[in-house]
Design a protein around this motif. Structure first.
Motif, PDB file in Angstrom:
ATOM      1  N   LEU A 260       0.821  -1.217   0.000  1.00 15.60           N
ATOM      2  CA  LEU A 260       0.000   0.000   0.000  1.00 15.60           C
ATOM      3  C   LEU A 260       0.852   1.263   0.000  1.00 15.60           C
ATOM      4  N   VAL A 261       1.976   1.225   0.730  1.00 17.57           N
ATOM      5  CA  VAL A 261       2.877   2.380   0.726  1.00 17.57           C
ATOM      6  C   VAL A 261       3.333   2.663  -0.713  1.00 17.57           C
ATOM      7  N   ALA A 262       3.709   1.592  -1.432  1.00 17.93           N
ATOM      8  CA  ALA A 262       4.182   1.760  -2.818  1.00 17.93           C
ATOM      9  C   ALA A 262       3.089   2.377  -3.700  1.00 17.93           C
ATOM     10  N   ARG A 263       1.847   1.934  -3.507  1.00 19.14           N
ATOM     11  CA  ARG A 263       0.754   2.439  -4.331  1.00 19.14           C
ATOM     12  C   ARG A 263       0.400   3.891  -3.972  1.00 19.14           C
ATOM     13  N   LEU A 264       0.422   4.187  -2.673  1.00 21.86           N
ATOM     14  CA  LEU A 264       0.147   5.572  -2.256  1.00 21.86           C
ATOM     15  C   LEU A 264       1.234   6.513  -2.784  1.00 21.86           C
ATOM     16  N   GLU A 265       2.465   6.032  -2.754  1.00 25.05           N
ATOM     17  CA  GLU A 265       3.585   6.845  -3.235  1.00 25.05           C
ATOM     18  C   GLU A 265       3.372   7.192  -4.722  1.00 25.05           C
ATOM     19  N   HIS A 266       2.974   6.182  -5.481  1.00 26.74           N
ATOM     20  CA  HIS A 266       2.722   6.387  -6.916  1.00 26.74           C
ATOM     21  C   HIS A 266       1.622   7.447  -7.109  1.00 26.74           C
ATOM     22  N   ALA A 267       0.534   7.308  -6.355  1.00 33.10           N
ATOM     23  CA  ALA A 267      -0.595   8.243  -6.491  1.00 33.10           C
ATOM     24  C   ALA A 267      -0.186   9.667  -6.098  1.00 33.10           C
ATOM     25  N   HIS A 268       0.545   9.806  -4.960  1.00 31.65           N
ATOM     26  CA  HIS A 268       0.971  11.146  -4.519  1.00 31.65           C
ATOM     27  C   HIS A 268       1.888  11.791  -5.553  1.00 31.65           C
ATOM     28  N   LYS A 269       2.775  10.974  -6.157  1.00 34.07           N
ATOM     29  CA  LYS A 269       3.684  11.517  -7.185  1.00 34.07           C
ATOM     30  C   LYS A 269       2.885  12.022  -8.384  1.00 34.07           C
ATOM     31  N   GLN A 270       1.893  11.229  -8.814  1.00 29.76           N
ATOM     32  CA  GLN A 270       1.073  11.630  -9.963  1.00 29.76           C
ATOM     33  C   GLN A 270       0.316  12.926  -9.652  1.00 29.76           C
TER      34      GLN A 270
END
Length: 305
Positions: A260-270
Motif C-alpha cells: 500500500l505504501v508503494a501504491r500511495l507513493e505512486h498516487a501522490h507523485k502523480q
C-alpha cells in the motif's frame, strides 16, 4: 505386475493409444507402484500434477522417461475419473477461449468465439468448488500454473481490450468468467470493463467500495486499489489507501502495508503532492522497520507497482 510397457515414442504420440496396463507397468518398472484403488484414494485430496509430484522422489526414469509421471497421472485421471474435471481441462479450455478472442481482436470474423465460450461454460459447471461456490484453490493453482507471464498478462488485459474494441458482450462474459475463476477479482474486473465502456464514474465508485470492504480479502482490496491506479483515479487511491494502510498496520500485515505504501507513493507523485509524500516517507520507514523485525533474515521483496 504387468509386463506391458510404454515405448520411447510416447512423448511424440501422447499416451492415449497405450493400454492402461502399459502405463501402470511403466510406472512400476521405474519405481512407482500404483493401482486404480490407490489412484482414486490419492485423487480425493490431489489433482494429477500434485499426484505426480508425490511420485517423483521414488521415480527412477531418466531421459525420455524423466517427465513420464506427469503425463501418466493426467492420462490415468482421464480414464479412471472421466466424470471429474481435471485442471488440464480448464487450462486447455481457457487457452482455446483466449486464442479465439485474440483472433477476434485482430479482426478475424471467423474466430470461433461462441463455441469456445460454450465449452468454457459447460466446464464451469463441473469445476470443484468450496462451500462459497468458489473454485477449489488447489485445482485453480494447478490449472493456471501452465500459463507463462505473457499469457497471464494477456488474461488480465483481455476483458478491457474487448470492451475498448466494442465487443461489449464478450467483454462482459470474459470479466464474469475471470471473477468466477479468481474470486479476489470480484467487482474489480467488471468495473474495469465498465470504465472502458464509458461508465467511468460508476466504475470508480464500485472499485472504492471493494477497496473499503472489510469483509474482502486483503489481496482483493489491493486489486481494487490497483484498478483505481490503472484508471488514473489517483485522488481516489489516496482516499481509500490511507485507511487501508492504517488497518494493515493494526493487523500487522506488513507485506500488505508495504504494497500500500508503494501504491500511495505512486498516487501522490502523480498528484504532485509533496506534503503527502514527505509524510509517507515516515510511514514507509516505520512499516519497513516493523517488517524487518517480524521477518528477521528475510530480505525485503521489491514491492513496486
Amino acid at each position: 505386475m504387468s509386463t506391458d510397457r510404454v515405448d520411447k515414442a510416447w512423448q511424440r504420440k501422447g499416451l492415449k493409444d497405450y493400454s492402461t496396463e502399459a502405463i501402470i507397468g511403466t510406472l512400476g518398472h521405474y519405481g512407482v507402484q500404483v493401482s486404480e484403488a490407490d489412484f482414486r484414494q490419492l485423487a480425493e485430496k490431489k489433482y494429477p500434477g500434485s499426484i505426480a509430484e508425490g511420485w517423483m522422489p521414488q521415480w527412477k526414469g531418466t531421459g525420455q522417461f524423466a517427465p513420464f509421471p506427469y503425463a501418466a497421472a493426467g492420462e490415468l485421471w482421464r480414464r479412471w475419473l472421466s466424470d471429474r474435471a481435471a485442471p488440464y481441462d480448464l487450462s486447455e479450455g481457457l487457452a482455446q477461449l483466449m486464442g479465439s478472442l485474440g483472433q477476434l481482436l485482430q479482426g478475424s470474423q471467423q474466430a470461433p468465439v461462441g463455441p469456445a465460450f460454450e465449452r468454457m461454460n459447460e466446464l464451469r459447471k463441473r469445476l470443484p468448488v468450496n462451500d462459497k461456490g468458489e473454485p477449489e484453490p488447489g485445482f485453480m493453482q494447478e490449472a493456471l500454473r501452465v500459463f507463462d507471464e505473457r499469457a497471464a498478462r494477456a488474461f488480465d488485459d483481455l476483458a478491457e481490450m474487448l470492451a475498448k474494441a466494442g465487443h461489449a458482450g464478450h467483454a462482459d462474459a470474459f470479466a464474469d468468467l475471470e471473477e468466477f475463476l479468481l474470486p479476489d477479482r470480484r467487482g474489480v474486473s467488471k468495473s474495469i470493463v465498465r470504465a472502458a465502456r464509458g461508465e467511468r464514474d460508476a466504475a470508480l465508485e464500485d472499485l472504492q467500495k471493494v477497496a473499503s470492504d472489510g469483509s474482502r480479502s486483503p489481496l482483493s482490496r489491493v486489486l481494487a486499489v490497483d484498478g483505481l491506479l490503472h484508471l488514473g483515479a489517483n485522488d481516489k487511491v489516496t482516499a481509500v489507501g490511507r485507511p487501508l494502510l492504517e488497518e494493515a498496520e493494526r493487523t500487522q500485515d506488513w507485506h500488505l502495508a508495504l504494497d500500500l505504501v508503494a501504491r500511495l507513493e505512486h498516487a501522490h507523485k502523480q498528484l504532485g503532492d509533496r506534503t503527502a509524500l514527505a509524510a509517507l516517507a515516515n510511514d514507509r520507514a516505520r512499516v519497513e522497520k516493523a517488517h524487518d523485525e517480524a521477518h528477521p533474515g528475510h530480505r525485503r521483496h521489491q514491492h513496486q507497482h
